[in-house]
Write an enzyme that holds these catalytic residues in place. Structure first.
Site, PDB file in Angstrom:
ATOM      1  N   MET A  62     -21.411  -4.989  -3.977  1.00  0.00           N
ATOM      2  CA  MET A  62     -20.623  -4.428  -3.024  1.00  0.00           C
ATOM      3  C   MET A  62     -21.684  -3.529  -1.747  1.00  0.00           C
ATOM      4  O   MET A  62     -22.557  -3.114  -2.111  1.00  0.00           O
ATOM      5  CB  MET A  62     -20.051  -3.326  -3.522  1.00  0.00           C
ATOM      6  CG  MET A  62     -18.810  -3.847  -4.318  1.00  0.00           C
ATOM      7  SD  MET A  62     -17.593  -2.726  -4.814  1.00  0.00           S
ATOM      8  CE  MET A  62     -16.561  -3.813  -5.858  1.00  0.00           C
ATOM      9  N   GLY A  68     -27.878   3.808  -5.350  1.00  0.00           N
ATOM     10  CA  GLY A  68     -27.516   2.435  -5.961  1.00  0.00           C
ATOM     11  C   GLY A  68     -28.676   1.726  -6.120  1.00  0.00           C
ATOM     12  O   GLY A  68     -29.315   1.794  -5.075  1.00  0.00           O
ATOM     13  N   HIS A 121     -19.883   3.258  -3.719  1.00  0.00           N
ATOM     14  CA  HIS A 121     -20.056   4.657  -3.597  1.00  0.00           C
ATOM     15  C   HIS A 121     -19.304   5.484  -4.504  1.00  0.00           C
ATOM     16  O   HIS A 121     -19.920   6.481  -4.974  1.00  0.00           O
ATOM     17  CB  HIS A 121     -19.562   5.022  -2.118  1.00  0.00           C
ATOM     18  CG  HIS A 121     -20.254   4.458  -0.932  1.00  0.00           C
ATOM     19  ND1 HIS A 121     -19.630   3.380  -0.275  1.00  0.00           N
ATOM     20  CD2 HIS A 121     -21.663   4.412  -0.742  1.00  0.00           C
ATOM     21  CE1 HIS A 121     -20.570   2.866   0.547  1.00  0.00           C
ATOM     22  NE2 HIS A 121     -21.643   3.663   0.581  1.00  0.00           N
TER      23      HIS A 121
END
Ligand code: PAF
Length: 283
Positions: A189, A152, A42
Site C-alpha cells: 500500500m 512502515g 497508515h
C-alpha cells in the site's frame, strides 16, 4: 467507551500545550508522521500506536524539502477532508495539520551527517531526499516529544535514516518498525498507488512477486543469481522500469556479499510515471 472527538491543531504551540498537559497527567504519546492520502498502511500504524500509548498523534504535512521534483510535490495527493473523516473513525486522538510557514518560518540551511546510508539506494535517485525527511522529522519529533514513533517497513531505508538522525541528536524516542500492509494482490500500500491505472496496477504486482521469488529461492541460489534473475524479470517487458533491485545487510543497507547476516531485498521501479518501492526481509 466512545472515543473523544479528534482534536485538530495547526500550530506547534497549541499542540505542545495540549500534549504537555497530558504528559503531566502521566499519559504516553505515540506518533504517526504522514504526508496524508491515508490508507490502511497508515491505519495499521495508528492501531499499533494505540496498543502502546495513551494519546495517538498523527501529523499530515506534505514536506516540500523532501521532494526533488517540483512536479511530484505539486501533484502529490492531498485529500484532506477524506483523511480527517477516516481519522475520526480511527483510534487517533490528535491530528497535527500545519501549514508550510508553521514548519519553515525562515529559510534555513540543514545538513545532518547521515553517513553513507543517505546516498545508497533511494539516495542515488532522489538527491537530498533524506536530508529533507530528517529535517522535517526532527522538527516534528521536537514538537510532539512522543514516547514512540511508528513507521512502515515499506520505507525501510527511511526508517534506517531516521534511526541514524535520532542517535545523532540524542532524541529520547523509541522508533517502531511496523510490517508493510499489502493489497490482497500483494501490492504494497502506498499513497502513490492512486496514480496507477487498472493495467498499471497489474504491472506493479511484479515488484512484490519478484521479492517473493527471491525469498523463496534464497537458500537455493547465490546472491548474484538472485539479483540477476530478479532484474531480468523486471526488465522483461516495457511496462516497468526498475531503478534498482538490491540485496543488502539490514543494519546498514550495504550490498550483501554473504548470507551470514540478516538481509533484505529492496526494489524501486517506475510503473508508467509512478515510482514505487518495496522490500522483503530474506532471513
Ligand atoms: O513517510 C512519509 O510519509 C514521510 O517521508 C514522513 C516520514 C512523514 C516525513 O515527511
Amino acid at each position: 467507551m466512545a472515543k473523544e472527538q479528534l482534536k485538530i491543531f495547526t500550530t506547534k504551540k497549541e499542540l505542545s500545550n495540549y500534549l504537555d498537559f497530558n504528559r503531566r497527567n502521566s499519559k504516553t504519546v505515540g506518533f504517526v508522521p504522514t504526508m496524508g492520502a491515508l490508507h490502511d498502511g497508515h491505519f495499521s500504524l495508528i492501531k499499533l500506536a494505540a496498543k502502546k500509548s495513551d494519546i495517538i498523534v498523527c501529523s499530515i504535512f506534505v514536506n516540500p524539502t523532501q521532494f526533488n521534483d517540483p512536479k511530484d510535490l505539486e501533484k502529490y495527493p492531498r485529500p484532506i477532508e477524506e483523511d480527517i473523516r477516516k481519522l475520526k473513525l480511527s483510534s487517533c486522538n490528535v491530528l497535527f495539520l500545519p501549514e508550510t510557514a508553521e514548519m519553515y518560518s525562515t529559510e534555513e540551511k540543514w545538513h545532518a551527517d547521515l553517513g553513507e546510508i543517505e546516498n545508497a539506494l533511494e539516495g542515488q535517485y532522489r538527491i537530498g531526499h533524506y536530508q529533507g525527511v530528517t529535517q522535517i522529522v526532527k522538527k516534528l519529533f521536537d514538537t510532539v516529544q512522543a514516547d514512540f514513533a511508528f513507521f512502515g517497513q515499506k520505507d525501510y531505508q527511511q526508517f534506517c535514516v531516521i534511526q541514524k538522525m535520532v542517535r545523532l541528536f540524542n532524541i529520547p524516542i523509541k522508533l517502531i518498525l511496523c510490517p508493510t500492509v499489502r493489497e490482497k494482490t500483494g501490492l504494497a500500500m502506498s499513497s502513490r498507488n492512486i496514480y496507477l491505472s487498472e493495467n498499471q496496477l497489474k504491472n506493479a504486482l511484479k515488484l512484490s512477486e519478484v521479492l517473493e521469488l527471491t525469498k523463496r529461492n534464497f537458500k537455493l541460489k547465490s546472491l548474484e543469481q538472485l539479483k540477476t534473475e530478479a532484474f531480468s524479470i523486471l526488465t522483461k517487458d516495457d511496462d516497468i522500469k526498475p531503478d534498482y533491485f538490491e540485496i543488502c545487510t539490514m543494519d546498514d543497507l550495504k550490498p550483501a556479499t554473504m548470507k551470514d547476516k540478516p538481509l533484505i531485498a529492496l526494489v524501486a521501479a517506475y510503473v508508467g510515471t509512478t515510482r514505487l518501492i518495496d522490500n522483503i526481509i530474506l532471513n
